[in-house]
Write an enzyme that holds these catalytic residues in place. Structure first.
Site, PDB file in Angstrom:
ATOM      1  N   GLY A  52       0.954  -0.961  -0.053  1.00 52.40           N
ATOM      2  CA  GLY A  52       0.076  -0.120  -0.017  1.00 52.40           C
ATOM      3  C   GLY A  52       0.739   1.115   0.008  1.00 52.40           C
ATOM      4  N   HIS A  53       1.700   1.179   0.867  1.00 58.73           N
ATOM      5  CA  HIS A  53       2.862   2.502   0.954  1.00 58.73           C
ATOM      6  C   HIS A  53       3.541   2.431  -0.413  1.00 58.73           C
ATOM      7  CE1 HIS A  53       2.798   1.447   5.207  1.00 58.73           C
ATOM      8  NE2 HIS A  53       2.559   2.803   5.466  1.00 58.73           N
ATOM      9  N   SER A  55      -2.429  -3.010   5.877  1.00 61.13           N
ATOM     10  CA  SER A  55      -2.200  -2.000   6.904  1.00 61.13           C
ATOM     11  C   SER A  55      -0.823  -3.121   7.600  1.00 61.13           C
ATOM     12  CB  SER A  55      -3.281  -2.220   7.785  1.00 61.13           C
ATOM     13  OG  SER A  55      -2.727  -1.719   8.999  1.00 61.13           O
TER      14      SER A  55
END
Ligand code: PAF
Length: 281
Positions: free
Chosen positions: A36-37, A187
Site C-alpha cells: 500500500g505504501h 495495513s
C-alpha cells in the site's frame, strides 16, 4: 537514493531541487512499509520530479503506550523496499528529538469537528498527534503534493483541513485503498494477525460491500442494525464502530439526503489488533 536524518540537511537538498525547478512529492509514513505504501510512492513518483518518503513512528499520535511499543520497526527492510522501486527518492528518518526537540508534545487543533467523529471518539488525542507531526513535516519538506491512503479516510480529511486552515501550499492527494487477495485493507498491523485471523478479517470488507449494495434501498438505521448483528455472528471479530457518514463532514448520516455523498466506516478488533476500513457508497 539519498537518506537524511537531519532536517537542516534535508531542507538544503530540497531548496536546491526547487531552485532547479523540480517538483517535490511527499509520502509520510511510520515505516513497516507494505504494498500500500509502495503504491503511494509510485503514484507520487508519477506526479513529481522527486519524492520524499519520511519514516518516523510518531509518539504523539499513540493514545496507547503498548500500541506504540508494539509498532513494527523495520527500517532496514523499509529502505531496501524503497531502493528496489528504482525511483528518484529521498528518505527522511529523523529521531523524535530532531522533530520535536526536548518537548515531545502534540499541539491542539480544531478541525471543525472532524476530529470528534469516529476515530476521534475512540483514540483520544490521536488527531492532535497526527496534525502536529504532519505540520512539522510539511514545514520541513515543503512538498508540492502529498499523498495519503484512503484507508485512513478521516485522517485524510483532517489533513486537508489542516492545510486549508494553516494556509499551507500543498495539494493533498487521496489514493485508493490497496487490498490483500481476500479484500482486507493493507495495513502494517496485518503482519501481527495470525493466518486464521487474517482470513477472518476479510469479513470487514465483505460487510462493507454488502452495505454498499443495501444502501440503495435501505435506511442507514436498518443497515446499522444489520451490521451489528452480522458481527455478533463472527466472534473472532469485535466491532468497535460502524458508521455511515457524510463523505466530507464525516457527520453520522441519520437520513439519506439527495445530492449528498456518503461513506461507510468500520473499526473492529481481530484478537488484539485494531483494524479500520471504509467504502464510498
Ligand atoms: O498514516 C500514517 O502512517 C501516519 O498517521 C502519518 C500520516 C505518517 C503521520 O504520522
Amino acid at each position: 537514493m539519498q537518506i537524511f536524518k537531519e532536517k537542516a540537511a534535508l531542507k538544503r537538498a530540497i531548496r536546491s531541487l526547487k531552485q532547479e525547478g523540480k517538483s517535490v512529492g511527499f509520502v509520510p509514513t511510520m515505516g513497516a512499509l507494505h504494498r500500500g505504501h509502495l503504491s503511494l510512492v509510485t503514484q507520487a513518483a508519477a506526479a513529481s520530479d522527486t519524492v520524499v518518503v519520511s519514516i518516523f513512528i510518531n509518539p504523539t499520535q499513540f493514545d496507547n503506550p503498548e500500541d506504540l511499543n508494539n509498532y513494527p520497526r523495520t527500517l532496514d527492510s523499509d529502505i531496501l523496499l524503497l531502493k528496489n522501486l528504482g525511483q528518484n527518492l529521498i528518505i527522511f528518518t529523523p529521531s523524535a528529538s530532531e522533530l520535536y526537540g526536548n518537548d515531545i508534545k502534540a499541539e491542539h487543533f480544531a478541525f471543525d469537528g472532524l476530529e470528534d467523529e469516529m476515530e476521534g471518539k475512540y483514540r483520544t488525542g490521536h488527531f492532535d498527534g497526527v496534525g502536529t507531526v504532519v505540520k512539522k513535516l510539511f514545514e520541513i519538506v515543503k512538498p508540492d503534493k502529498a499523498f495519503f491512503g484512503e484507508k485512513d479516510y478521516q485522517q485524510l480529511q483532517i489533513i486537508r483541513k489542516l492545510t486549508e486552515k494553516a494556509g499551507l501550499l500543498v495539494e493533498i492527494i487521496g489514493c485508493p485503498i490497496d487490498r490483500e487477495e481476500n479484500g482486507l485493507a493493507r495495513s502494517s498491523r496485518n503482519e501481527r494477525l495470525t493466518p486464521e485471523l487474517r482470513d477472518e478479517a476479510a469479513f470487514i470488507y465483505q460487510t462493507l460491500l454488502s452495505v454498499r449494495d443495501k444502501f440503495g434501498t435501505e435506511s442507514a438505521t436498518k443497515i446499522n442494525k444489520w451490521v451489528n448483528s452480522e458481527f455478533e455472528k463472527h466472534p473472532a471479530l469485535r466491532l468497535e464502530y460502524f458508521e455511515i457518514a457524510d463523505n466530507d463532514s464525516l457527520k453520522t448520516a441519520k437520513e439519506k439526503e439527495s445530492g449528498k455523498v456518503y461513506r461507510a466506516f468500520i473499526a473492529a478488533y481481530a484478537g488484539e489488533i485494531r483494524l479500520i476500513d471504509n467504502i464510498a457508497l
